[in-house]
Design a protein around this motif. Structure first.
Motif, PDB file in Angstrom:
ATOM      1  N   TRP A 205       0.845  -1.257   0.024  1.00 29.39           N
ATOM      2  CA  TRP A 205       0.186  -0.040   0.225  1.00 29.39           C
ATOM      3  C   TRP A 205       0.908   1.492  -0.026  1.00 29.39           C
ATOM      4  CZ3 TRP A 205      -3.378  -2.595   4.620  1.00 29.39           C
ATOM      5  CH2 TRP A 205      -4.089  -3.437   4.370  1.00 29.39           C
ATOM      6  N   ARG A 206       2.004   0.655   0.192  1.00 28.64           N
ATOM      7  CA  ARG A 206       2.878   2.371  -0.025  1.00 28.64           C
ATOM      8  C   ARG A 206       3.333   3.569  -0.848  1.00 28.64           C
ATOM      9  NH1 ARG A 206       8.956   2.380   3.409  1.00 28.64           N
ATOM     10  NH2 ARG A 206       9.822   4.774   2.559  1.00 28.64           N
ATOM     11  N   GLU A 207       2.912   2.516  -2.153  1.00 26.12           N
ATOM     12  CA  GLU A 207       2.721   3.143  -3.504  1.00 26.12           C
ATOM     13  C   GLU A 207       1.921   3.748  -3.641  1.00 26.12           C
ATOM     14  OE1 GLU A 207       4.560   1.463  -6.715  1.00 26.12           O
ATOM     15  OE2 GLU A 207       6.068   0.866  -6.197  1.00 26.12           O
ATOM     16  N   VAL A 208       0.633   3.942  -2.957  1.00 24.63           N
ATOM     17  CA  VAL A 208      -0.751   3.976  -2.986  1.00 24.63           C
ATOM     18  C   VAL A 208      -0.630   5.373  -2.456  1.00 24.63           C
ATOM     19  CG1 VAL A 208      -2.897   3.274  -2.461  1.00 24.63           C
ATOM     20  CG2 VAL A 208      -1.485   1.671  -3.478  1.00 24.63           C
ATOM     21  N   VAL A 209      -0.581   5.170  -1.281  1.00 24.87           N
ATOM     22  CA  VAL A 209      -0.511   6.910  -0.251  1.00 24.87           C
ATOM     23  C   VAL A 209       0.881   7.014  -0.641  1.00 24.87           C
ATOM     24  CG1 VAL A 209      -2.018   5.033   1.309  1.00 24.87           C
ATOM     25  CG2 VAL A 209       0.633   5.571   1.619  1.00 24.87           C
ATOM     26  N   VAL A 210       1.697   6.677  -1.335  1.00 24.00           N
ATOM     27  CA  VAL A 210       3.177   8.174  -1.016  1.00 24.00           C
ATOM     28  C   VAL A 210       2.568   9.151  -1.985  1.00 24.00           C
ATOM     29  CG1 VAL A 210       3.643   7.539  -2.941  1.00 24.00           C
ATOM     30  CG2 VAL A 210       5.375   8.479  -1.471  1.00 24.00           C
TER      31      VAL A 210
ATOM     32  N   ALA B 247       3.748  11.184  -9.413  1.00 26.01           N
ATOM     33  CA  ALA B 247       2.878  10.945 -10.120  1.00 26.01           C
ATOM     34  C   ALA B 247       1.394  12.310  -9.428  1.00 26.01           C
ATOM     35  CB  ALA B 247       2.878   9.583 -10.327  1.00 26.01           C
ATOM     36  N   THR B 248       1.748  11.858  -8.256  1.00 25.56           N
ATOM     37  CA  THR B 248       0.149  12.641  -7.918  1.00 25.56           C
ATOM     38  C   THR B 248       0.568  14.197  -7.888  1.00 25.56           C
ATOM     39  OG1 THR B 248      -0.524  10.925  -6.313  1.00 25.56           O
ATOM     40  CG2 THR B 248      -1.094  13.434  -5.931  1.00 25.56           C
TER      41      THR B 248
ATOM     42  N   VAL C 259      10.117  19.400 -13.626  1.00 27.00           N
ATOM     43  CA  VAL C 259      11.376  18.369 -13.420  1.00 27.00           C
ATOM     44  C   VAL C 259      10.677  17.313 -11.876  1.00 27.00           C
ATOM     45  CG1 VAL C 259      13.473  18.027 -12.688  1.00 27.00           C
ATOM     46  CG2 VAL C 259      13.150  19.779 -13.618  1.00 27.00           C
ATOM     47  N   ALA C 260      10.883  16.120 -12.583  1.00 29.22           N
ATOM     48  CA  ALA C 260      10.436  14.940 -11.263  1.00 29.22           C
ATOM     49  C   ALA C 260      11.739  14.606 -11.062  1.00 29.22           C
ATOM     50  CB  ALA C 260       9.143  14.101 -12.463  1.00 29.22           C
TER      51      ALA C 260
ATOM     52  N   ALA D  74       7.985   5.358  -7.016  1.00 30.00           N
ATOM     53  CA  ALA D  74       7.663   4.663  -8.043  1.00 30.00           C
ATOM     54  C   ALA D  74       7.818   5.650  -8.875  1.00 30.00           C
ATOM     55  CB  ALA D  74       6.071   4.624  -7.997  1.00 30.00           C
ATOM     56  N   PRO D  75       8.748   4.749  -9.923  1.00 30.67           N
ATOM     57  CA  PRO D  75       9.398   5.166 -11.176  1.00 30.67           C
ATOM     58  C   PRO D  75       8.409   6.058 -12.195  1.00 30.67           C
ATOM     59  CG  PRO D  75       8.833   3.411 -11.727  1.00 30.67           C
ATOM     60  CD  PRO D  75       8.983   3.538  -9.985  1.00 30.67           C
TER      61      PRO D  75
END
Length: 233
Positions: free
Chosen positions: A55-60, A183-184, A197-198, A203-204
């Motif tokens: 779930w970490r990638e979902v909430v970050v 991404a958000t 600039v990302a 996550a990539p």
């Protein structure tokens, strides 16, 4: 929202097409994304609901309400969104009480922007109480303005926070560069019409038109940022 920008700073720096730089906070300037996850895991453990690492990638990188809402639904915890938000902010503040580490290149970039008089705003989905604590580590004098997630009707991934920052500095979003790590945040900046600039943290993030992906802030300086406005990638 706080602002200390003098009218003179809203002029384009050194005649460049770059009018302002907007910087995300968690995971971009400060190495705090892990702090947030640890705080979430500890709160939910106390509630009797261990979190799944997936779930970490979902909430970050998302707004507090979205992340907290997802975790309540995923775990089935018997707690309201408002109650959980208070617990998470309290736990996070405990963890950053002794300061928070800056990301590689962050201090140098902030110092360079300040030295050249480039209007710079801190734009975060975190709440004001958290931003004000972390500004102690970042140096509040490095920012002409800061925008918190609980100060806008719609926070990231909506464009509102960056549009509010642009209005506050009196600049054109199309002539601003945003530095983000998720991404958000990238979606919010691009929806506002800014160049991006990302600097991916968890996550990539893929390159795209108007978006440049780098490995760390050590690759970003004022010449690089101005070049994005005049030459694109």
């Amino acid at each position: 929202m706080t602002s200390t920008v003098p009218a003179s700073l809203t002029r384009t720096a050194d005649g460049s097409a770059l009018q302002a730089v907007f910087l995300d906070m968690d995971g971009t300037l400060v190495d705090s994304e892990g702090f947030w996850w640890d705080a979430e895991a500890e709160v939910f453990k106390d509630l009797g609901h261990p979190l799944d690492e997936a779930w970490r990638e979902v909430v970050v990188g998302g707004p507090m309400t979205r992340s907290a809402g997802f975790l309540i639904e995923a775990t089935g915890a018997d707690i309201s969104l408002d109650e959980l938000t208070v617990l998470l902010n309290d736990k996070f503040e405990e963890r950053i009480g002794l300061g928070v580490p800056l990301m590689p290149g962050a201090a140098r970039l902030l110092a360079e922007l300040a030295a050249h008089g480039v209007p710079t705003a801190l734009v975060s989905a975190s709440h004001r109480r958290i931003i004000d604590r972390i500004l102690v580590s970042l140096g509040p004098g490095n920012f002409a303005l800061s925008v918190a997630g609980d100060e806008v009707d719609r926070t990231k991934p909506h464009p509102d926070p960056y549009l509010v920052a642009a209005r506050g500095l009196g600049v054109d979003p199309a002539r601003c560069v945003v530095v983000e790590d998720t991404a958000t945040g990238v979606a919010a900046a691009e929806a506002a019409g800014c160049r991006v600039v990302a600097v991916p943290s968890i996550a990539p993030i893929a390159p795209a038109a108007g978006r440049t992906v780098v490995g760390s802030l050590e690759e970003v300086d004022l010449v690089f940022l101005r070049g994005l406005m005049t030459h694109g990638h």
